[in-house]
Design a protein around this motif. Structure first.
Motif, PDB file in Angstrom:
ATOM      1  N   ALA A 172     -81.024  75.255 100.836  1.00  0.00           N
ATOM      2  CA  ALA A 172     -81.945  73.904 101.123  1.00  0.00           C
ATOM      3  C   ALA A 172     -82.399  74.087 102.575  1.00  0.00           C
ATOM      4  O   ALA A 172     -83.495  73.790 103.039  1.00  0.00           O
ATOM      5  N   ASP A 173     -81.535  74.640 103.637  1.00  0.00           N
ATOM      6  CA  ASP A 173     -81.880  74.745 104.899  1.00  0.00           C
ATOM      7  C   ASP A 173     -82.853  75.597 105.102  1.00  0.00           C
ATOM      8  O   ASP A 173     -83.684  75.453 105.861  1.00  0.00           O
ATOM      9  N   ILE A 174     -82.733  77.060 104.595  1.00  0.00           N
ATOM     10  CA  ILE A 174     -83.569  77.966 104.864  1.00  0.00           C
ATOM     11  C   ILE A 174     -85.144  77.662 104.208  1.00  0.00           C
ATOM     12  O   ILE A 174     -86.046  78.048 104.531  1.00  0.00           O
ATOM     13  N   SER A 205     -88.859  89.582 100.231  1.00  0.00           N
ATOM     14  CA  SER A 205     -88.066  90.594 101.137  1.00  0.00           C
ATOM     15  C   SER A 205     -86.781  89.912 101.540  1.00  0.00           C
ATOM     16  O   SER A 205     -85.751  90.302 101.966  1.00  0.00           O
ATOM     17  N   PHE A 206     -87.008  88.542 101.490  1.00  0.00           N
ATOM     18  CA  PHE A 206     -85.911  87.866 102.011  1.00  0.00           C
ATOM     19  C   PHE A 206     -84.870  87.274 100.895  1.00  0.00           C
ATOM     20  O   PHE A 206     -83.753  86.758 101.220  1.00  0.00           O
ATOM     21  N   LEU A 235     -90.591  79.818  95.375  1.00  0.00           N
ATOM     22  CA  LEU A 235     -91.260  79.946  96.688  1.00  0.00           C
ATOM     23  C   LEU A 235     -91.000  81.244  97.415  1.00  0.00           C
ATOM     24  O   LEU A 235     -91.990  81.766  97.922  1.00  0.00           O
ATOM     25  N   PHE A 236     -89.758  81.624  97.531  1.00  0.00           N
ATOM     26  CA  PHE A 236     -89.404  82.848  98.284  1.00  0.00           C
ATOM     27  C   PHE A 236     -89.776  84.067  97.384  1.00  0.00           C
ATOM     28  O   PHE A 236     -90.236  84.966  98.116  1.00  0.00           O
ATOM     29  N   ALA A 237     -89.662  83.962  96.208  1.00  0.00           N
ATOM     30  CA  ALA A 237     -90.085  85.127  95.130  1.00  0.00           C
ATOM     31  C   ALA A 237     -91.595  85.408  95.551  1.00  0.00           C
ATOM     32  O   ALA A 237     -92.100  86.645  95.542  1.00  0.00           O
TER      33      ALA A 237
END
Length: 406
Positions: free
Chosen positions: A189-191, A174-175, A167-169
């Motif tokens: 899990a939080d972020i 950038s995160f 999902l982030f990729a």
């Protein structure tokens, strides 16, 4: 030459100790060399270990192996997870199964996501390390299935660790350096819950959150049209500890700019090298403190869109009772000291997931142990004991004693 040879030649009648002393001198030199060599090896080994720890702590880990990511595919039927005596989930409803993120993405592209009038998609997002549900304790399964019982017409999505990194990729590459550097799984899990509610919208609920009456009403995620609420986060029952908001239950319309402020602040609070080696508490850099502070930093006119859900109605964390949703607060998240090598701590974390102990029972037990030792409680703790101490024997009868530190 003769003088030189004479000096080298031992004199006749010289004591034998002179020859033996030479051997001892050579032996001492060899011993010193051995000690020096071993010391150098130990120093070199220590430096190598230190470099490995720093490398581990500062470098981004590799993505999980593909074989691990694809162990279990497809939807997961949760109709058998429903707690006895609770409303069943209709077998043919969309809420009867935990679907994959890939299926959610396909439905989004095809315009098949059901929506509330408020603009919040009818989706419940939850996460577990893998899609192998055989290692999920029964109490988590029952709480998870409660969302299908309350909202059989809502999509229910289970994200595993591999899904989260993908999902982030895809949506916030950038995160990734910040994401990969978090030393504790709970931080990822939080972020994650912040990005999934920003990207897809809908509701995120911890696995220890139980739906008791529903979240789609006027006091929940579908307020009157006159309302400006677009992001919904449950108010914290413990503002001094968590901040004014608690991230165990959150919901949003897709793409709301509040989440940009959250990630901006998350970058500022990224894990330090010290935290990655020695451990850190995630409440402020990824947890409820992050979403609370991001809200506080918004201009006043933008705060109207971020609304706190009544904790009495949507948390009930203290007594385990609430008309809409209940945070059972199983306390299974962990933040270990020396996270890279503290295997005993991580083992204990896994064990904590197997047994449910209500938060009120944990707090009352902590107070009772202090009182039994003759210690004085703080003013707030004493007030809590005076008000709810009568419940402790009932908790003990229902849940038995437990040995973990509380």
């Amino acid at each position: 030459v003769m003088l030189t040879q004479a000096r080298r030649r031992p004199a006749h009648g010289a004591p034998a100790a002179r020859e033996g002393g030479g051997k001892e001198e050579v032996s001492d030199k060899e011993t010193k060399k051995d000690v020096t060599a071993r010391s150098l090896l130990l120093v070199a080994g220590g430096c190598a270990v230190a470099l490995m720890v720093v490398r581990f702590a500062s470098a981004a880990p590799l993505p999980p192996p593909k074989a691990f990511c694809s162990q279990v595919e497809g939807d997961i039927d949760i109709t058998s997870w429903v707690k006895e005596g609770k409303n069943h989930i209709p077998k043919d409803s969309i809420g009867a199964k935990l679907i994959t993120p890939a299926k959610l993405e396909k439905m989004r592209k095809e315009g098949q996501i059901p929506m509330l009038e408020s603009g919040v998609p009818k989706i419940v997002h939850q996460t577990w390390p893998t899609r192998n549900t055989s290692n999920i304790a029964d109490h988590y399964k029952q709480w998870s299935a409660s969302w299908g019982s309350c909202h059989p017409d809502w999509l229910h999505v289970l994200w595993d660790d591999c899904d989260i990194r993908r999902l982030f990729a895809k949506h916030l590459p950038s995160f990734l350096p910040v994401f990969d550097a978090y030393p504790n799984p709970v931080q990822r899990a939080d972020i994650f819950r912040c990005l999934v509610t920003k990207e897809y919208g809908g509701a995120y609920a911890d696995m220890d959150y139980e739906c008791s009456g529903g979240i789609g009403g006027a006091n929940g995620l579908n307020p009157p049209k006159s309302s400006k609420c677009k992001v919904f986060i449950v108010n914290s029952p413990d503002p001094e500890h968590d901040g004014i908001l608690q991230n165990a239950f959150m919901a949003s319309v897709p793409g709301h700019p509040y989440w940009d402020k959250v990630f901006e602040l998350a970058v500022e609070r990224r894990s330090t090298l010290y935290g990655r080696i020695f451990g850190e508490i995630p409440i402020q850099n990824t947890g409820p403190g992050l979403v609370s502070d991001a809200y506080s930093l918004l201009p006043d006119d933008e705060k109207e869109a971020v609304c706190g859900l009544n904790a009495t109605e949507f948390s009930g964390q203290a007594l385990g009772e609430a008309p809409n949703a209940i945070h059972r607060n199983a306390g299974s998240w962990c933040a270990c000291r020396f996270p890279a090598i503290n295997f005993l701590c991580w083992k204990k974390c896994k064990e904590k997931k197997k047994k449910y102990v209500p938060s009120m029972y944990r707090d009352l037990t902590r107070h009772k142990r202090k009182l039994d030792r003759g210690e004085t409680l703080s003013e707030d703790d004493q007030a809590m004991w005076d008000k709810f101490g009568y419940l402790w024997p009932k908790y003990l009868e229902d849940y038995g004693e437990f040995d973990e530190d509380v």
